[in-house]
Structure formats: structure tokens, C-alpha cells
Scaffold this motif. Structure first.
Motif, PDB file in Angstrom:
ATOM      1  N   VAL A  65      43.345  40.428  69.068  1.00 35.39           N
ATOM      2  CA  VAL A  65      44.095  39.894  68.291  1.00 35.39           C
ATOM      3  C   VAL A  65      44.350  40.127  66.923  1.00 35.39           C
ATOM      4  CG1 VAL A  65      45.115  37.579  67.869  1.00 35.39           C
ATOM      5  CG2 VAL A  65      44.248  37.855  69.999  1.00 35.39           C
ATOM      6  N   TYR A  66      43.397  40.308  66.201  1.00 33.40           N
ATOM      7  CA  TYR A  66      43.357  40.596  64.988  1.00 33.40           C
ATOM      8  C   TYR A  66      43.771  42.107  64.490  1.00 33.40           C
ATOM      9  CZ  TYR A  66      41.860  41.646  59.999  1.00 33.40           C
ATOM     10  OH  TYR A  66      41.680  41.650  58.614  1.00 33.40           O
ATOM     11  N   THR A  67      43.629  43.034  65.473  1.00 36.74           N
ATOM     12  CA  THR A  67      44.039  44.325  65.148  1.00 36.74           C
ATOM     13  C   THR A  67      45.433  44.455  65.835  1.00 36.74           C
ATOM     14  OG1 THR A  67      42.863  45.180  67.191  1.00 36.74           O
ATOM     15  CG2 THR A  67      41.869  45.413  65.043  1.00 36.74           C
ATOM     16  N   GLU A  68      45.841  43.850  66.832  1.00 35.05           N
ATOM     17  CA  GLU A  68      46.956  44.192  67.479  1.00 35.05           C
ATOM     18  C   GLU A  68      48.199  43.213  67.027  1.00 35.05           C
ATOM     19  OE1 GLU A  68      46.186  44.429  71.751  1.00 35.05           O
ATOM     20  OE2 GLU A  68      45.266  46.399  71.443  1.00 35.05           O
ATOM     21  N   ASN A  69      47.780  41.932  66.754  1.00 33.32           N
ATOM     22  CA  ASN A  69      48.922  40.871  66.299  1.00 33.32           C
ATOM     23  C   ASN A  69      49.162  40.638  64.917  1.00 33.32           C
ATOM     24  OD1 ASN A  69      48.992  40.737  69.417  1.00 33.32           O
ATOM     25  ND2 ASN A  69      48.646  38.471  69.249  1.00 33.32           N
ATOM     26  N   ASP A  70      47.815  40.700  64.392  1.00 32.43           N
ATOM     27  CA  ASP A  70      47.796  40.455  62.804  1.00 32.43           C
ATOM     28  C   ASP A  70      47.668  41.793  62.161  1.00 32.43           C
ATOM     29  OD1 ASP A  70      47.392  37.855  63.633  1.00 32.43           O
ATOM     30  OD2 ASP A  70      45.206  37.721  63.040  1.00 32.43           O
ATOM     31  N   ASN A  71      47.648  43.099  62.746  1.00 28.55           N
ATOM     32  CA  ASN A  71      47.775  44.320  62.084  1.00 28.55           C
ATOM     33  C   ASN A  71      46.413  44.422  61.277  1.00 28.55           C
ATOM     34  OD1 ASN A  71      50.254  45.184  63.499  1.00 28.55           O
ATOM     35  ND2 ASN A  71      51.468  43.747  62.170  1.00 28.55           N
ATOM     36  N   GLY A  72      45.403  43.874  61.440  1.00 29.99           N
ATOM     37  CA  GLY A  72      44.060  43.942  60.854  1.00 29.99           C
ATOM     38  C   GLY A  72      43.446  45.139  61.288  1.00 29.99           C
TER      39      GLY A  72
END
Length: 159
Positions: A65-72
Motif C-alpha cells: 500500500v505504501y509503495t503502490e498507493n502512497d507512491n512511497g
């Protein structure tokens, strides 16, 4: 033939994203009322606690979720700490408030999970303090997200 039991991820063991979001919500509410930590976090974005929950969830083996949705990325998370000049006293308070929040919401309290959680908090908070003394990000923008597991002996407590 002995049957092997599937060891859950820390993410699954903790109760998934909803539990982590509750944890970070309760925690950052405490942080904003703490005179030692308030100056560090007073300007945080309104969705900061949710992003931190997503980061922890991914590190603990949950969905990306962090890397894919939050672009983190790991580098972006490290960048949030650069130049903050965090102290050891602030680090210790941060951990104490997070563990207090974990108890308050009834987070899993078995010894193996709490050992893994405390290990991660110690590791991550010490890296945050180290990185807070520089303005140069030591993490490459393409570096993989950290992954945290059960450690040894591995898996949840089985009495």
C-alpha cells in the motif's frame, strides 16, 4: 509425517491494516500532546499517521500500500527525517508512546510478536536519529523496502 504450520506474517498477526491505522492514529494523538515530541511533529500532514501505518504494514509483510498507493519508497521515508536533529531522549519517548499506544488498543502482546515489534522500533528509530543529523539521504531512491519478520526462533509464541 509431521505437518508444518504456516507462520503468519507480522502484518497478519497484528491484525492487518485497520489495526495498524488505529495504532498510528492513537499514537500520533499522544505525540501531538507531548511537549518533547510536539515540536518535531507539529507540522505533519493530516494523513501522516495513515502513511506510517501503510509503511509499517508493508515492512511487516502486508500489501504494498505504501509503495503502490502512497507512491512511497524507503528513501522517501528516510527523507522525512533528514535534518531534524532528533535526540536520544526524543527517540526513547517516541518508542515509549508507541508501545503505550499498542497496549491501549490491545495489540497482540505475545512475547515473540512484542520482541519483533520492539526490535523493529529500536532499529528504525535509531536509523531515524542517525539520518536526522544529515541532509544527504543515504538511501538510494531504488532501494527496496525493508522487511521485518519474527526473528529467532521464528513465529508466534506456542505454549
Amino acid at each position: 509425517m509431521e505437518q508444518k504450520t504456516q507462520v503468519p506474517t507480522l502484518y497478519d498477526w497484528v491484525g492487518g491494516q485497520a489495526t495498524l491505522e488505529k495504532l498510528t492514529e492513537v499514537f500520533y494523538d499522544k505525540v501531538l500532546k507531548d511537549e518533547l515530541l510536539y515540536p518535531v511533529f507539529k507540522n505533519m500532514a493530516s494523513d501522516h499517521s495513515r502513511h506510517v501505518a501503510h509503511f509499517i504494514g508493508e515492512v511487516f509483510g502486508g500489501p504494498k500500500v505504501y509503495t503502490e498507493n502512497d507512491n512511497g519508497t524507503h528513501a522517501i521515508m528516510v527523507a522525512h527525517h533528514l535534518g531534524k536533529m532528533l535526540t536520544e531522549t526524543q527517540r526513547k519517548r517516541w518508542i515509549a508512546l508507541l508501545l503505550e499506544s499498542a497496549d491501549e488498543i490491545g495489540l497482540a502482546d505475545d512475547p515473540e510478536f512484542r520482541s519483533a515489534l520492539v526490535g523493529y522500533l529500536e532499529w528504525g528509530s535509531r536509523i531515524a536519529v542517525i539520518n536526522s543529523t544529515t541532509t544527504d539521504n543515504p538511501i538510494d531512491e531504488h532501494a527496496p523496502m525493508p522487511k521485518w519478520g519474527w526473528g529467532e526462533p521464528g513465529g508466534p509464541y506456542q505454549p
